[in-house]
Design a protein around this motif. Structure first.
Motif, PDB file in Angstrom:
ATOM      1  N   ILE A 148      17.629   3.951  11.224  1.00  0.00           N
ATOM      2  CA  ILE A 148      17.828   3.311   9.928  1.00  0.00           C
ATOM      3  C   ILE A 148      16.504   3.223   9.176  1.00  0.00           C
ATOM      4  O   ILE A 148      16.426   3.494   7.977  1.00  0.00           O
ATOM      5  N   VAL A 149      15.439   2.847   9.895  1.00  0.00           N
ATOM      6  CA  VAL A 149      14.115   2.748   9.278  1.00  0.00           C
ATOM      7  C   VAL A 149      13.683   4.098   8.717  1.00  0.00           C
ATOM      8  O   VAL A 149      13.202   4.201   7.575  1.00  0.00           O
ATOM      9  N   GLN A 150      13.841   5.158   9.489  1.00  0.00           N
ATOM     10  CA  GLN A 150      13.410   6.490   9.046  1.00  0.00           C
ATOM     11  C   GLN A 150      14.185   6.941   7.817  1.00  0.00           C
ATOM     12  O   GLN A 150      13.604   7.436   6.835  1.00  0.00           O
ATOM     13  N   ARG A 151      15.490   6.780   7.846  1.00  0.00           N
ATOM     14  CA  ARG A 151      16.309   7.250   6.720  1.00  0.00           C
ATOM     15  C   ARG A 151      16.035   6.432   5.452  1.00  0.00           C
ATOM     16  O   ARG A 151      15.932   6.989   4.350  1.00  0.00           O
ATOM     17  N   CYS A 152      15.938   5.121   5.594  1.00  0.00           N
ATOM     18  CA  CYS A 152      15.665   4.279   4.420  1.00  0.00           C
ATOM     19  C   CYS A 152      14.285   4.557   3.844  1.00  0.00           C
ATOM     20  O   CYS A 152      14.097   4.575   2.620  1.00  0.00           O
ATOM     21  N   HIS A 153      13.303   4.769   4.735  1.00  0.00           N
ATOM     22  CA  HIS A 153      11.942   5.040   4.259  1.00  0.00           C
ATOM     23  C   HIS A 153      11.884   6.330   3.451  1.00  0.00           C
ATOM     24  O   HIS A 153      11.224   6.407   2.410  1.00  0.00           O
ATOM     25  N   LYS A 154      12.603   7.346   3.894  1.00  0.00           N
ATOM     26  CA  LYS A 154      12.540   8.649   3.236  1.00  0.00           C
ATOM     27  C   LYS A 154      13.063   8.582   1.819  1.00  0.00           C
ATOM     28  O   LYS A 154      12.502   9.191   0.899  1.00  0.00           O
ATOM     29  N   ILE A 155      14.140   7.836   1.590  1.00  0.00           N
ATOM     30  CA  ILE A 155      14.769   7.842   0.267  1.00  0.00           C
ATOM     31  C   ILE A 155      14.215   6.754  -0.651  1.00  0.00           C
ATOM     32  O   ILE A 155      14.406   6.803  -1.862  1.00  0.00           O
ATOM     33  N   ALA A 156      13.478   5.747  -0.096  1.00  0.00           N
ATOM     34  CA  ALA A 156      12.976   4.649  -0.927  1.00  0.00           C
ATOM     35  C   ALA A 156      12.016   5.146  -1.996  1.00  0.00           C
ATOM     36  O   ALA A 156      12.039   4.676  -3.137  1.00  0.00           O
ATOM     37  N   SER A 157      11.127   6.094  -1.654  1.00  0.00           N
ATOM     38  CA  SER A 157      10.173   6.614  -2.630  1.00  0.00           C
ATOM     39  C   SER A 157      10.898   7.298  -3.774  1.00  0.00           C
ATOM     40  O   SER A 157      10.542   7.138  -4.949  1.00  0.00           O
ATOM     41  N   SER A 158      11.931   8.081  -3.460  1.00  0.00           N
ATOM     42  CA  SER A 158      12.694   8.769  -4.501  1.00  0.00           C
ATOM     43  C   SER A 158      13.378   7.767  -5.408  1.00  0.00           C
ATOM     44  O   SER A 158      13.456   7.957  -6.626  1.00  0.00           O
ATOM     45  N   ALA A 159      13.880   6.673  -4.835  1.00  0.00           N
ATOM     46  CA  ALA A 159      14.549   5.664  -5.645  1.00  0.00           C
ATOM     47  C   ALA A 159      13.611   5.086  -6.689  1.00  0.00           C
ATOM     48  O   ALA A 159      14.000   4.849  -7.838  1.00  0.00           O
ATOM     49  N   SER A 183       0.812  -1.209   0.000  1.00  0.00           N
ATOM     50  CA  SER A 183       0.000   0.000   0.000  1.00  0.00           C
ATOM     51  C   SER A 183       0.843   1.254   0.000  1.00  0.00           C
ATOM     52  O   SER A 183       0.617   2.181  -0.771  1.00  0.00           O
ATOM     53  N   HIS A 184       1.861   1.292   0.879  1.00  0.00           N
ATOM     54  CA  HIS A 184       2.615   2.530   1.079  1.00  0.00           C
ATOM     55  C   HIS A 184       3.768   2.684   0.105  1.00  0.00           C
ATOM     56  O   HIS A 184       3.873   3.674  -0.614  1.00  0.00           O
ATOM     57  N   GLU A 185       4.627   1.680   0.051  1.00  0.00           N
ATOM     58  CA  GLU A 185       5.863   1.829  -0.702  1.00  0.00           C
ATOM     59  C   GLU A 185       5.654   1.828  -2.212  1.00  0.00           C
ATOM     60  O   GLU A 185       6.468   2.384  -2.939  1.00  0.00           O
ATOM     61  N   ILE A 186       4.606   1.174  -2.698  1.00  0.00           N
ATOM     62  CA  ILE A 186       4.362   1.203  -4.143  1.00  0.00           C
ATOM     63  C   ILE A 186       3.590   2.449  -4.534  1.00  0.00           C
ATOM     64  O   ILE A 186       3.872   3.083  -5.545  1.00  0.00           O
ATOM     65  N   ARG A 187       2.616   2.847  -3.717  1.00  0.00           N
ATOM     66  CA  ARG A 187       1.813   4.013  -4.070  1.00  0.00           C
ATOM     67  C   ARG A 187       2.606   5.308  -4.008  1.00  0.00           C
ATOM     68  O   ARG A 187       2.417   6.197  -4.833  1.00  0.00           O
ATOM     69  N   THR A 188       3.477   5.414  -2.996  1.00  0.00           N
ATOM     70  CA  THR A 188       4.197   6.678  -2.832  1.00  0.00           C
ATOM     71  C   THR A 188       4.996   7.063  -4.066  1.00  0.00           C
ATOM     72  O   THR A 188       4.872   8.190  -4.568  1.00  0.00           O
ATOM     73  N   PRO A 189       5.850   6.190  -4.638  1.00  0.00           N
ATOM     74  CA  PRO A 189       6.587   6.613  -5.824  1.00  0.00           C
ATOM     75  C   PRO A 189       5.711   6.800  -7.052  1.00  0.00           C
ATOM     76  O   PRO A 189       6.123   7.460  -8.007  1.00  0.00           O
ATOM     77  N   LEU A 190       4.499   6.222  -7.056  1.00  0.00           N
ATOM     78  CA  LEU A 190       3.615   6.409  -8.205  1.00  0.00           C
ATOM     79  C   LEU A 190       2.916   7.774  -8.199  1.00  0.00           C
ATOM     80  O   LEU A 190       2.341   8.175  -9.195  1.00  0.00           O
ATOM     81  N   SER A 191       2.939   8.442  -7.060  1.00  0.00           N
ATOM     82  CA  SER A 191       2.173   9.682  -6.947  1.00  0.00           C
ATOM     83  C   SER A 191       2.660  10.754  -7.911  1.00  0.00           C
ATOM     84  O   SER A 191       1.884  11.574  -8.399  1.00  0.00           O
ATOM     85  N   GLY A 192       3.970  10.789  -8.221  1.00  0.00           N
ATOM     86  CA  GLY A 192       4.496  11.813  -9.115  1.00  0.00           C
ATOM     87  C   GLY A 192       3.871  11.761 -10.482  1.00  0.00           C
ATOM     88  O   GLY A 192       3.484  12.790 -11.041  1.00  0.00           O
ATOM     89  N   LEU A 193       3.748  10.552 -11.070  1.00  0.00           N
ATOM     90  CA  LEU A 193       3.200  10.438 -12.417  1.00  0.00           C
ATOM     91  C   LEU A 193       1.749  10.890 -12.467  1.00  0.00           C
ATOM     92  O   LEU A 193       1.366  11.683 -13.327  1.00  0.00           O
ATOM     93  N   LEU A 194       0.919  10.400 -11.529  1.00  0.00           N
ATOM     94  CA  LEU A 194      -0.491  10.772 -11.565  1.00  0.00           C
ATOM     95  C   LEU A 194      -0.668  12.261 -11.314  1.00  0.00           C
ATOM     96  O   LEU A 194      -1.496  12.912 -11.946  1.00  0.00           O
ATOM     97  N   GLY A 195       0.129  12.802 -10.397  1.00  0.00           N
ATOM     98  CA  GLY A 195       0.037  14.241 -10.150  1.00  0.00           C
ATOM     99  C   GLY A 195       0.399  15.050 -11.376  1.00  0.00           C
ATOM    100  O   GLY A 195      -0.280  16.038 -11.726  1.00  0.00           O
TER     101      GLY A 195
END
Length: 841
Positions: free
Chosen positions: A783-794, A372-384
């Motif tokens: 580690i969780v916070q830092r990895c979560h922040k950059i995963a969407s950008s990746a 739900s979270h990790e796949i939707r977040t990086p997709l938001s740029g295209l739809l926006g």
């Protein structure tokens, strides 16, 4: 072993007592027989007379009461103003006499005689029937009197029969009783004489009793030996101890279980023998309590589990049951012990299996959250950006392309959501949401959305009504769209240089609703007969004629579930090489066309708002900021919960869009602090702004104090709907699931002239994370916070390998206190390859 002497001594004592008691018992019996004989004769004479008188009187009273009732009934009928009380009284007396005849034990034998029984039953039937009228009001009773008189007169032979047959029976019984009594007295005399002779014989017989008792003593000794054999072969250990806790018996099973021989165990303290050191204090306290007070706390309370100790010092679980008894030297305690090591081991294995199953369910829930979270977040740029593109000046052809992309984007989301839909089906959280729409326009949109794929495969598409058409209908448009897009998408996928036609037809009624059948007909590869049934099962795929589907095996199963949920059914007919026909039949109620509305431009909201956007992902913040400013709103951006609290205290905002997963302070805690500590923002609407769209997540957002929910990826329509509630708190939407997704797309197209800026920012973030990881951090949470922040950008830049490594570390960090070094090393390795690829590009 236990001795037999106490039992033998007891048997001798009993034999000696018997030799003295027999003559005394004979004398007493003789006196009692004489006294009883005299008493029985006198009592029988008196009872016979009294019983006969009572029976005759009662039988005669039945007939007398019948005659009284009959006479009173006749008198009542003659009188012009009768007094019904006498009639009711006479009936009640008659009824009472009959009740005595029916239930008294005196008449039990008479009731077994057929004439008496039949007469009694006829009278009872009359009384029961007549009682209804007797107990009614006066008018009803007076009206029934003639019928009652007729039935009363007809009853007279039965009353007479009852009296005569009863009297005859009791006369015969009395004669028989006298005869029996005479016979009994003669027999009693003979029995008495016989008893006297027998008692004399018993006196002589008692002399030989001692010899027989010795024989029985030997038999008891053999029985004791048998008991010893049973105990020695028992699978349960049996340990007998005296009142002081010293072992007096130790059976073979106990030897096997504990490793001691009988000789080694007897005489030793049971506490030193089998009780583990840590339990000996409690054991000694229990034995002292038994010696001082006689209290037996565990005796007779069934089996209990406890640890025991073998000769070699090993500890193992046993089931213990304690009983007490009397031995030759006083009280004894008997312990029955069973080794349950294998049972406990099996229970541990079952517990571990249960824990593994629960862990699997937890992993499934975590997977759904990641989906739900990790796949939707990086997709938001295209739809926006698609939404922003639609608000710019486009040619007609570009508008068509943009519309087709949006339709395909919605379908792409539904494919991404397939796993989530399965979970919702299983938990019953996929409701029907009806809406009114034009079904023709709807089908045209379906065809338009699939036309690009069909053109690539040189396949023509069309749709048409067969027979009478419907216009406006009311059903769940989203579910119907998902069903048809699955069917049409499959038809296009397996058809090349052919046709895909959609036929829709009314085939009857289901209740008050038209039953509509939609058929998707293709001229493609077709389906083998063996595959027809299984294609509707989850995760089942088929390569038709060797074709590569690239399918997850969830589209058709979800379509089937949706059809069933909507009260319909789905199926397929196919011949390999000749194409397929997928059909779905659904009850679809007719709807009413909506009232035409004035065409109002949607470019901007009705009024401008001052908004606080809290988002730690710069790219997502960029897209949403552009959307909101295009609507005419002013926007302040905060990158974490602490900044959000600070801004909420410095400025009055019309609403706050709050991301959930952020560094320093997450959105849930920030919301709680704003509600509790920031006076000027306590009533400001706060909308959860997250890709976590599962119901358990959105419920948690609501409970933290948020007013609504906006799912990622963001759609302008959902933003407008949420912001449109501002100023009307009572209309604020409930937190709900969002089911919108987009493709990852091309980052350069997404960001346009901002691409270089965001690429540079992404590389800087990756370098910073890499340097930080080299410092060997020991905080899993950070580690969780830092990895979560950059995963969407990746994901936005297509760095899937790097993103997967970040997500793996994030998942482990949430579950454990540390992240293993190999996982961190994989992040470093992936970043090195990703950075090289991006900078070369």
């Amino acid at each position: 072993m236990l001795e037999n002497s106490p039992t033998l001594t007891s048997e001798k004592q009993k034999s000696s007592l018997r030799s003295w008691l027999l003559p005394i018992a004979a004398a007493i019996s003789l006196v009692v027989i004489l006294l009883l004989a005299r008493s029985v004769i006198n009592d029988l004479r008196e009872l016979r007379s009294a019983r006969s008188d009572t029976v005759q009187w009662t039988l005669s009273q039945v007939e007398i009461e019948y005659l009284d009732f009959s006479a009173t009934l006749q008198q009542t009928i003659w009188e012009e103003a009768p007094d019904l009380s006498d009639l009711r009284k006479d009936f009640d007396v008659f009824f009472s006499r009959h009740d005595i005849i029916s239930h008294s034990q005196v008449f039990e034998a008479a009731r077994r005689q057929k004439p008496f029984y039949e007469a009694k039953e006829d009278i009872g039937e009359f009384l029961t029937k007549t009682a209804i009228a007797i107990d009614s009001d006066d008018q009803t009773l007076i009206a029934a009197l003639p019928q009652i008189q007729t039935e009363t007169l007809a009853l007279r032979p039965n009353v007479r029969t009852l009296y005569v047959s009863g009297l005859a029976h009791f006369t015969d019984a009395s004669d028989q009783l006298r005869e029996n009594l005479s016979k009994t007295l003669r027999e009693l005399s003979a029995v008495t004489a016989l008893l006297v002779v027998s008692l004399v014989a018993l006196l002589l017989y008692s002399r030989s009793a001692d010899a027989k008792s010795r024989t029985r003593g030997h038999a008891l000794a053999r029985a004791n030996a048998h008991m010893e054999t049973i105990l020695s072969t028992s699978l349960d250990g049996v340990i007998v101890s005296d009142r002081s806790g010293n072992v007096v018996d130790f059976n073979t099973a106990a030897e096997t279980i504990f490793g001691y021989t009988y000789e080694e165990a007897v005489g030793r303290s049971i506490g030193d023998l089998i009780v583990p050191p840590e339990l000996r204090a409690a054991h000694q306290a229990g034995m002292k309590r038994l010696q001082d007070t006689g209290q037996k706390k565990l005796v007779g309370n069934g089996r209990i589990r406890i640890d025991a100790m073998r000769k070699d010092g090993s500890i193992f679980p046993v089931e213990l049951a304690l009983q007490s008894g009397r031995g030759p030297d006083g009280d004894i305690l008997i312990a029955f012990l069973r080794d349950i090591s294998a049972q406990v081991e099996a229970e541990v294995e079952l517990t571990e299996a249960r824990d593994q199953a629960l862990a699997g369910e937890k992993a499934k829930a975590e997977f759904l959250t990641v989906m739900s979270h990790e796949i939707r977040t990086p997709l938001s740029g295209l739809l926006g950006n698609l939404t922003l593109l639609g608000s710019t000046a486009l040619t007609q052809e570009q508008e068509q392309f943009q519309n087709n992309m949006q339709i395909s984007g919605r379908q792409l989301l539904k494919h991404v959501n397939s796993i989530l839909d399965i979970a919702r089906f299983e938990s019953g959280r996929l409701p029907i949401q009806e809406e009114t729409f034009h079904i023709g326009e709807f089908l045209q949109d379906v065809v338009d959305g699939q036309s690009a794929g069909a053109e690539q495969r040189n396949t023509a598409m069309s749709w048409a009504w067969i027979g009478d058409a419907l216009d406006w209908v009311k059903t769940d448009k989203g579910h119907l769209e998902q069903i048809l897009l699955n069917l049409v998408g499959n038809a296009v996928k397996f058809t090349e240089n052919g046709r895909v036609d959609i036929e829709i037809e009314q085939v009857g009624l289901r209740g008050a609703s038209p039953l509509v059948e939609v058929r998707v007909i293709d001229s493609g590869l077709g389906i083998a007969e063996d595959d027809i049934e299984r294609i509707f099962e989850e995760f089942e795929t088929t390569n038709r004629a060797g074709g590569d589907t690239g399918s997850t095996g969830l589209g058709l199963p979800i379509a089937k579930r949706l059809a069933t949920l909507m009260g319909g059914e789905i199926g397929v007919e196919s011949t390999p090489g000749d194409g397929s026909v997928f059909w779905v039949r659904l009850p679809i109620p007719e709807g009413h066309a909506p009232t035409p509305e004035r065409d109002v431009p949607e470019a901007k909201a009705e009024y401008a708002l001052h908004l606080l956007l809290v988002e730690d992902n710069e790219m997502n913040a960029f897209v949403v900021d552009k959307m909101l400013r295009a609507e005419g709103h002013t926007v302040i951006i905060a990158t974490n919960g602490l900044e959000a609290i600070d801004w909420a205290g410095k400025s009055d905002f019309d609403a706050i869009l709050m991301d959930i997963n952020m560094p320093k302070l997450d959105g849930l805690e920030a919301t709680k602090r704003i509600r509790a500590n920031v006076k000027r923002a306590r009533k400001t609407p706060i909308f959860a702004f997250s890709a976590n769209v599962l119901s358990e997540d959105t419920k948690r957002f609501r409970e933290s104090g948020m007013d609504g929910f906006i799912g990622k990826p963001v759609q302008i329509e959902e933003l407008r709907a949420a912001l449109g509630t501002i100023g009307h708190p009572q209309d604020s939407p409930s937190i709900r699931n969002a089911t919108v997704a987009i493709d990852t797309g091309d980052a350069q197209t997404m960001f346009g002239d901002q691409y270089d800026h965001f690429l540079e920012r992404f590389i800087s973030e990756g370098d910073a994370l890499s340097m930080w990881l080299e410092s060997a951090p020991n905080s899993a949470d950070e580690i969780v916070q830092r990895c979560h922040k950059i995963a969407s950008s990746a994901a936005l830049f297509g760095a899937e390998g790097y993103r997967s490594a970040l997500q793996a570390a994030e998942k482990i960090g949430k579950a454990e206190t540390t992240v293993p070094e190999p996982v961190l090393a994989e992040i470093q390795s992936s970043w090195s390859e990703t950075r090289t690829s991006l900078t070369k590009g």
